[in-house]
Design a protein around this motif. Structure first.
Motif, short mmCIF file in Angstrom:
data_model
loop_
_atom_site.label_atom_id
_atom_site.label_comp_id
_atom_site.label_asym_id
_atom_site.label_seq_id
_atom_site.Cartn_x
_atom_site.Cartn_y
_atom_site.Cartn_z
N LYS A 5 0.85 -1.20 0.00
CA LYS A 5 0.00 0.00 0.00
C LYS A 5 0.88 1.25 0.00
CE LYS A 5 -3.78 2.46 0.71
NZ LYS A 5 -4.52 2.96 -0.40
N LEU A 6 1.91 1.23 0.80
CA LEU A 6 2.82 2.37 0.87
C LEU A 6 3.55 2.56 -0.46
CD1 LEU A 6 4.05 4.67 2.44
CD2 LEU A 6 5.63 3.03 3.49
N LEU A 7 3.95 1.46 -1.08
CA LEU A 7 4.60 1.56 -2.39
C LEU A 7 3.65 2.17 -3.43
CD1 LEU A 7 6.60 -1.79 -2.53
CD2 LEU A 7 7.53 0.53 -2.31
N GLU A 8 2.38 1.81 -3.36
CA GLU A 8 1.39 2.39 -4.29
C GLU A 8 1.24 3.89 -4.06
OE1 GLU A 8 -0.10 1.00 -7.00
OE2 GLU A 8 1.29 -0.62 -6.52
N ILE A 9 1.24 4.30 -2.81
CA ILE A 9 1.15 5.73 -2.48
C ILE A 9 2.38 6.46 -2.99
CG2 ILE A 9 1.16 7.39 -0.57
CD1 ILE A 9 -0.55 5.27 0.99
N LEU A 10 3.55 5.87 -2.79
CA LEU A 10 4.78 6.49 -3.28
C LEU A 10 4.80 6.55 -4.81
CD1 LEU A 10 7.34 4.94 -0.78
CD2 LEU A 10 6.68 7.36 -0.94
N LYS A 11 4.31 5.49 -5.47
CA LYS A 11 4.22 5.53 -6.94
C LYS A 11 3.30 6.66 -7.39
CE LYS A 11 4.06 0.71 -7.65
NZ LYS A 11 3.57 -0.42 -8.44
N GLY A 12 2.18 6.82 -6.69
CA GLY A 12 1.26 7.90 -7.01
C GLY A 12 1.92 9.26 -6.85
#
Length: 167
Positions: A5-12
């Protein structure tokens, strides 16, 4: 928060910064007003700094490590806002291309502030919160600067076209 989830936020966040940089680069390439080019060059360089910081965090988290906030420090715009505002006001039509892209950039920065604010509020660690607050505050500085310029241009067009209430 899970690592995925954190990786997805960082990608965003990385994508958001790339979009901002692309917008600012397009203005640099197409504007004829040097003050506007200077403003957007400064914004482009700052978005590049954000991308580097976010890429570093993404790498850390994807390796199962924690955040590395050593590259984060309080920095401010490289160019004097007051000087840029005066140059832009003198050389930009309130209804022209440059004024339109300043308004578009303002909306983009508002969205960035909202994205980072939301993720700072939902952060699961102090480092995560610090990262998103740092990004939020920096983008908020951009937003305030662009809002001032946008408002000054609006005032200029109102004055130039005598859009004032009649007595």
């Amino acid at each position: 928060m899970t690592g995925n989830k954190l990786l997805e936020i960082l990608k965003g966040a990385i994508l958001l910064e790339h979009k901002g940089r692309a917008l600012y680069k397009s203005v640099i390439d197409s504007s004829k007003v040097q003050g506007v080019k200077d403003l957007f060059s400064m914004l482009e360089r700052e978005e590049e700094k954000h991308i580097k910081v976010l890429n570093k965090q993404f790498s850390q988290i994807s390796k199962g490590k924690g955040f590395d906030l050593s590259g984060i420090k309080d920095t401010h715009a490289e160019t004097s806002e007051a000087v840029l505002t005066d140059i832009i006001k003198e050389n930009v039509s309130g209804a022209g291309y440059e004024a339109a892209v300043i308004s578009a950039a303002l909306e983009f920065e508002k969205n960035s502030v909202r994205y980072y604010s939301d993720h700072a509020e939902a952060a699961q660690s102090e480092d995560e919160k610090a990262l998103f607050e740092w990004l939020r505050d920096w983008e908020k500085g951009h937003m305030v600067m662009l809002a001032r310029i946008d408002n000054d241009l609006k005032e200029k067009i109102w004055f130039d076209n005598q859009f004032w209430p009649l007595d």
